[in-house]
Design a protein around this motif. Structure first.
Motif, PDB file in Angstrom:
ATOM      1  N   LYS A  16      49.746  33.731  48.724  1.00  0.00           N
ATOM      2  CA  LYS A  16      49.910  34.172  50.116  1.00  0.00           C
ATOM      3  C   LYS A  16      49.575  35.659  50.251  1.00  0.00           C
ATOM      4  CE  LYS A  16      51.691  30.172  51.123  1.00  0.00           C
ATOM      5  NZ  LYS A  16      51.129  29.199  51.995  1.00  0.00           N
ATOM      6  N   ALA A  17      50.039  36.472  49.318  1.00  0.00           N
ATOM      7  CA  ALA A  17      49.731  37.903  49.356  1.00  0.00           C
ATOM      8  C   ALA A  17      48.235  38.125  49.156  1.00  0.00           C
ATOM      9  CB  ALA A  17      50.529  38.657  48.296  1.00  0.00           C
ATOM     10  N   GLN A  18      47.612  37.381  48.249  1.00  0.00           N
ATOM     11  CA  GLN A  18      46.172  37.532  48.009  1.00  0.00           C
ATOM     12  C   GLN A  18      45.371  37.159  49.245  1.00  0.00           C
ATOM     13  OE1 GLN A  18      45.126  39.076  45.321  1.00  0.00           O
ATOM     14  NE2 GLN A  18      47.258  39.150  44.674  1.00  0.00           N
ATOM     15  N   ALA A  22      42.871  39.585  51.443  1.00  0.00           N
ATOM     16  CA  ALA A  22      41.503  39.203  51.822  1.00  0.00           C
ATOM     17  C   ALA A  22      41.302  39.389  53.326  1.00  0.00           C
ATOM     18  CB  ALA A  22      41.230  37.756  51.408  1.00  0.00           C
ATOM     19  N   LEU A  23      42.300  39.024  54.117  1.00  0.00           N
ATOM     20  CA  LEU A  23      42.223  39.215  55.561  1.00  0.00           C
ATOM     21  C   LEU A  23      42.193  40.702  55.919  1.00  0.00           C
ATOM     22  CD1 LEU A  23      42.156  37.977  58.371  1.00  0.00           C
ATOM     23  CD2 LEU A  23      44.657  37.796  58.275  1.00  0.00           C
ATOM     24  N   GLY A  50      34.155  40.362  48.015  1.00  0.00           N
ATOM     25  CA  GLY A  50      33.841  39.331  47.025  1.00  0.00           C
ATOM     26  C   GLY A  50      34.977  39.078  46.050  1.00  0.00           C
ATOM     27  N   THR A  51      35.568  40.144  45.532  1.00  0.00           N
ATOM     28  CA  THR A  51      36.670  39.947  44.573  1.00  0.00           C
ATOM     29  C   THR A  51      37.898  39.369  45.254  1.00  0.00           C
ATOM     30  OG1 THR A  51      37.330  42.266  44.798  1.00  0.00           O
ATOM     31  CG2 THR A  51      35.901  41.707  42.943  1.00  0.00           C
ATOM     32  N   SER A  52      38.176  39.794  46.484  1.00  0.00           N
ATOM     33  CA  SER A  52      39.338  39.256  47.202  1.00  0.00           C
ATOM     34  C   SER A  52      39.199  37.755  47.424  1.00  0.00           C
ATOM     35  CB  SER A  52      39.513  39.962  48.553  1.00  0.00           C
ATOM     36  OG  SER A  52      39.810  41.312  48.361  1.00  0.00           O
ATOM     37  N   PHE A  53      38.027  37.336  47.895  1.00  0.00           N
ATOM     38  CA  PHE A  53      37.826  35.907  48.132  1.00  0.00           C
ATOM     39  C   PHE A  53      37.703  35.122  46.833  1.00  0.00           C
ATOM     40  CE2 PHE A  53      36.921  37.386  52.409  1.00  0.00           C
ATOM     41  CZ  PHE A  53      37.669  36.474  53.138  1.00  0.00           C
ATOM     42  N   SER A  54      37.195  35.744  45.788  1.00  0.00           N
ATOM     43  CA  SER A  54      37.137  35.068  44.484  1.00  0.00           C
ATOM     44  C   SER A  54      38.537  34.785  43.947  1.00  0.00           C
ATOM     45  CB  SER A  54      36.378  35.928  43.466  1.00  0.00           C
ATOM     46  OG  SER A  54      35.047  36.065  43.839  1.00  0.00           O
ATOM     47  N   ILE A  55      39.428  35.752  44.087  1.00  0.00           N
ATOM     48  CA  ILE A  55      40.810  35.551  43.627  1.00  0.00           C
ATOM     49  C   ILE A  55      41.449  34.403  44.389  1.00  0.00           C
ATOM     50  CG2 ILE A  55      43.122  36.588  43.629  1.00  0.00           C
ATOM     51  CD1 ILE A  55      41.683  39.294  43.038  1.00  0.00           C
ATOM     52  N   VAL A  56      41.285  34.386  45.715  1.00  0.00           N
ATOM     53  CA  VAL A  56      41.854  33.299  46.522  1.00  0.00           C
ATOM     54  C   VAL A  56      41.243  31.970  46.099  1.00  0.00           C
ATOM     55  CG1 VAL A  56      41.996  32.339  48.860  1.00  0.00           C
ATOM     56  CG2 VAL A  56      42.469  34.774  48.471  1.00  0.00           C
ATOM     57  N   ARG A  60      43.254  28.735  44.469  1.00  0.00           N
ATOM     58  CA  ARG A  60      43.294  27.468  45.209  1.00  0.00           C
ATOM     59  C   ARG A  60      42.523  26.341  44.517  1.00  0.00           C
ATOM     60  NH1 ARG A  60      44.988  26.780  50.133  1.00  0.00           N
ATOM     61  NH2 ARG A  60      45.728  28.530  51.342  1.00  0.00           N
ATOM     62  N   ARG A  61      41.419  26.662  43.864  1.00  0.00           N
ATOM     63  CA  ARG A  61      40.502  25.614  43.411  1.00  0.00           C
ATOM     64  C   ARG A  61      40.323  25.480  41.901  1.00  0.00           C
ATOM     65  NH1 ARG A  61      41.037  23.220  47.807  1.00  0.00           N
ATOM     66  NH2 ARG A  61      40.041  24.091  49.629  1.00  0.00           N
ATOM     67  N   HIS A  62      40.472  26.551  41.142  1.00  0.00           N
ATOM     68  CA  HIS A  62      40.214  26.469  39.707  1.00  0.00           C
ATOM     69  C   HIS A  62      41.308  25.655  39.028  1.00  0.00           C
ATOM     70  CE1 HIS A  62      39.531  27.698  35.544  1.00  0.00           C
ATOM     71  NE2 HIS A  62      38.299  28.000  35.939  1.00  0.00           N
ATOM     72  N   LYS A  63      40.900  24.679  38.222  1.00  0.00           N
ATOM     73  CA  LYS A  63      41.830  23.721  37.629  1.00  0.00           C
ATOM     74  C   LYS A  63      42.944  24.391  36.816  1.00  0.00           C
ATOM     75  CE  LYS A  63      39.874  21.059  34.763  1.00  0.00           C
ATOM     76  NZ  LYS A  63      39.181  20.030  33.991  1.00  0.00           N
TER      77      LYS A  63
END
Length: 196
Positions: A16-18, A22-23, A50-56, A60-63
């Motif tokens: 949530k903080a990440q 990003a926002l 890019g790094t902010s959205f990569s972290i999110v 959310r998606r990386h196994k």
């Protein structure tokens, strides 16, 4: 063998903080599409985005990362921070234009974006060294900004940015309690624990 990046994301980091950070960067860097300051400035803004959205995305998606993330404890609702910050930005800004309101919104939101992380740490009481250092460095980053503002106030004529200053002060105060317990644990060479 897990990658280093995957190991960094674990139950102690708040998605949530990440997402809020990003926002913050999206709303702050809207100017990259309207004006060009320098190649360095534009590159750094794209790197932050890019790094902010990569972290999110990773959280959310990386196994591997998704398995270690404790979403049951990270339940802070974005709307309780985003909506008041947006309303405040519409009411208190330097100029009522879209770009200026979004810039002001990013300042207000950045001031409180750490709250989901602090709430998660308070709930789980799981604060390992990596998480503690991450929070400490986020706060130190803001403290250095305050030193920069003080320097600029005394060296630049007519330097006054009240919205930025008050937002930065609020953000630093949110970290104050964490800093206190961080320094106690460091001084006593014990694992960081927040009080209940």
């Amino acid at each position: 063998m897990q990658c280093y990046l995957c190991v960094c994301f674990h139950a102690g980091i708040s998605l949530k903080a990440q997402e809020l950070y990003a926002l913050v960067f999206v709303s702050r860097y809207l100017d990259i599409f309207a004006s060009f300051i320098s190649l360095y400035n534009t590159t750094m803004k794209f790197i932050f985005l890019g790094t902010s959205f990569s972290i999110v995305w990773y959280m959310r998606r990386h196994k591997v990362v998704r398995r270690s993330y404790d979403k049951d404890q990270d339940t802070f609702r974005h709307i309780f921070l985003v909506l008041p910050c947006l309303i405040l930005a519409l009411l208190l800004n330097e100029k009522l234009t879209f770009k200026e309101v979004m810039w002001t919104f990013s300042l207000y939101l950045e001031a409180v974006a750490i709250l989901p992380q602090l709430v998660l740490l308070q709930r789980t009481r799981n604060i390992d060294n990596l998480t503690a250092q991450y929070i400490f460095l986020l706060g130190a980053y803001r403290a250095f900004y305050i030193l920069n503002w003080i320097y600029r106030y005394f060296t630049e004529p007519n330097y006054a940015h009240w919205i930025t200053w008050i937002s930065g002060l609020v953000q630093t105060l949110l970290y104050a309690d964490f800093f206190y317990y961080y320094f106690l644990s460091w001084k006593n060479n014990v694992k960081l624990q927040l009080p209940s």
